[in-house]
Design a protein around this motif. Sequence first.
Motif, PDB file in Angstrom:
ATOM      1  N   VAL A 146      -4.293  -2.779  -0.797  1.00 22.50           N
ATOM      2  CA  VAL A 146      -3.252  -2.710  -1.815  1.00 22.50           C
ATOM      3  C   VAL A 146      -2.495  -4.028  -1.894  1.00 22.50           C
ATOM      4  CG1 VAL A 146      -1.135  -1.520  -2.499  1.00 22.50           C
ATOM      5  CG2 VAL A 146      -3.035  -0.214  -1.537  1.00 22.50           C
ATOM      6  N   GLY A 147      -2.257  -4.636  -0.748  1.00 21.37           N
ATOM      7  CA  GLY A 147      -1.506  -5.884  -0.696  1.00 21.37           C
ATOM      8  C   GLY A 147      -2.375  -7.098  -0.994  1.00 21.37           C
ATOM      9  N   ALA A 149      -4.639 -10.353  -0.451  1.00 29.28           N
ATOM     10  CA  ALA A 149      -5.662 -10.787   0.491  1.00 29.28           C
ATOM     11  C   ALA A 149      -5.194 -11.980   1.307  1.00 29.28           C
ATOM     12  CB  ALA A 149      -6.946 -11.140  -0.270  1.00 29.28           C
ATOM     13  N   TRP A 150      -4.247 -12.761   0.770  1.00 30.50           N
ATOM     14  CA  TRP A 150      -3.707 -13.899   1.517  1.00 30.50           C
ATOM     15  C   TRP A 150      -2.932 -13.432   2.745  1.00 30.50           C
ATOM     16  CZ3 TRP A 150      -5.634 -18.466   0.675  1.00 30.50           C
ATOM     17  CH2 TRP A 150      -6.136 -18.788  -0.583  1.00 30.50           C
ATOM     18  N   LEU A 151      -2.238 -12.301   2.615  1.00 31.35           N
ATOM     19  CA  LEU A 151      -1.523 -11.752   3.774  1.00 31.35           C
ATOM     20  C   LEU A 151      -2.520 -11.241   4.811  1.00 31.35           C
ATOM     21  CD1 LEU A 151       1.400  -9.820   2.032  1.00 31.35           C
ATOM     22  CD2 LEU A 151       1.414 -12.110   3.032  1.00 31.35           C
ATOM     23  N   LEU A 152      -3.619 -10.678   4.331  1.00 27.20           N
ATOM     24  CA  LEU A 152      -4.683 -10.236   5.236  1.00 27.20           C
ATOM     25  C   LEU A 152      -5.235 -11.439   6.008  1.00 27.20           C
ATOM     26  CD1 LEU A 152      -5.794  -7.297   5.489  1.00 27.20           C
ATOM     27  CD2 LEU A 152      -7.758  -8.063   4.164  1.00 27.20           C
ATOM     28  N   LEU A 153      -5.429 -12.534   5.303  1.00 28.33           N
ATOM     29  CA  LEU A 153      -5.918 -13.763   5.935  1.00 28.33           C
ATOM     30  C   LEU A 153      -4.912 -14.285   6.959  1.00 28.33           C
ATOM     31  CD1 LEU A 153      -7.827 -16.180   6.195  1.00 28.33           C
ATOM     32  CD2 LEU A 153      -6.709 -17.181   4.184  1.00 28.33           C
ATOM     33  N   GLN A 226      -0.095  -2.672   7.189  1.00 31.20           N
ATOM     34  CA  GLN A 226       0.956  -2.909   6.195  1.00 31.20           C
ATOM     35  C   GLN A 226       0.365  -3.514   4.924  1.00 31.20           C
ATOM     36  OE1 GLN A 226       4.387  -2.236   6.264  1.00 31.20           O
ATOM     37  NE2 GLN A 226       3.844  -1.017   8.064  1.00 31.20           N
ATOM     38  N   VAL A 227      -0.552  -4.462   5.084  1.00 32.89           N
ATOM     39  CA  VAL A 227      -1.195  -5.064   3.914  1.00 32.89           C
ATOM     40  C   VAL A 227      -2.107  -4.054   3.228  1.00 32.89           C
ATOM     41  CG1 VAL A 227      -2.684  -6.951   3.126  1.00 32.89           C
ATOM     42  CG2 VAL A 227      -1.102  -7.318   5.029  1.00 32.89           C
ATOM     43  N   ASP A 232       3.630  -5.195  -1.529  1.00 29.83           N
ATOM     44  CA  ASP A 232       4.530  -6.318  -1.297  1.00 29.83           C
ATOM     45  C   ASP A 232       4.736  -6.537   0.201  1.00 29.83           C
ATOM     46  OD1 ASP A 232       5.016  -6.663  -4.098  1.00 29.83           O
ATOM     47  OD2 ASP A 232       6.403  -4.949  -4.014  1.00 29.83           O
ATOM     48  N   ILE A 233       5.323  -7.675   0.523  1.00 25.30           N
ATOM     49  CA  ILE A 233       5.648  -7.969   1.919  1.00 25.30           C
ATOM     50  C   ILE A 233       6.782  -7.059   2.373  1.00 25.30           C
ATOM     51  CG2 ILE A 233       6.498  -9.734   3.516  1.00 25.30           C
ATOM     52  CD1 ILE A 233       5.258 -11.839   1.747  1.00 25.30           C
ATOM     53  N   THR A 234       6.578  -6.356   3.461  1.00 27.44           N
ATOM     54  CA  THR A 234       7.589  -5.446   3.982  1.00 27.44           C
ATOM     55  C   THR A 234       8.254  -6.054   5.210  1.00 27.44           C
ATOM     56  OG1 THR A 234       6.014  -4.313   5.445  1.00 27.44           O
ATOM     57  CG2 THR A 234       6.223  -3.472   3.183  1.00 27.44           C
TER      58      THR A 234
END
Length: 264
Positions: A146-147, A149-153, A226-227, A232-234
């Motif tokens: 849902v979030g 992919a950059w946050l996943l990275l 979370q991602v 969004d960033i939580t």
Amino acid sequence: MTPTDATAVTPPVTPPATTAAAARTLATAARVLRQLRHDPRSIALMILVPCAMLVLLRYVFDGSPRTFDSIGASLLGIFPLITMFLVTSIATLRERTSGTLERLLAMPLGKGDLIAGYALAFGLVAVVQSTLATGLAVGALGLDVVGSAWLLLLVALLDALLGTALGLFVSAFASSEFQAVQFMPAVIFPQLLLCGLFAPRTAMHPVLEAVSDVLPMSYAVDGMNQVLHHPDITGDFIRDAAIVAGCALLVLALGAATLRRRTT
């Protein structure tokens, strides 16, 4: 001009301590990267094995893509951590058993500079590893998050850096490559069982839940989740990422403090 002025010698300019330390760190990182370039097995282990494991996992759950979505993100962080732990611990141990480490520390090279150089070199490899694994999971394998992919990275990269730090740390306590591998059941497996991958941490026995609360892999998995579930960033994501990064820095500092020149 007086004779004193004519014979005066200008003192050499000494570079600032921070500049000299940065130069030593970069030189160490460049040397490690040159060695890795001639070690195709280590490169394959760090770069290709996590990707191969993700492909295998995807087709193990070929009939249940939602299962892959639920655990694929977590394993996207766990696989790089494990591979970087193995390669870093063995590579550092080789430096000590071959006498290279002793020769380096006899030069104006501090333990902190050496550890920072290793962390930088393996960190660059971790960037490549995490980018390939994340791109493969989200792109080719269809991992549904849902979030961003950059946050996943970002979390995958932090996990790989944590594995690097743990590998550098445990290498100080091993006297052979076999012993370095033996640290994996003691350092990695408990975290793997208690990180929430197999069962929610809140459903564990209270003692085990308390133990899991102090293990960095738990926050790596929480950050991935979370991602997976939030667009969004939580606040929890920021907390998880900060804890993983802080643990990596702490373990690197411990690695510099416990680094020995040679095995006993």
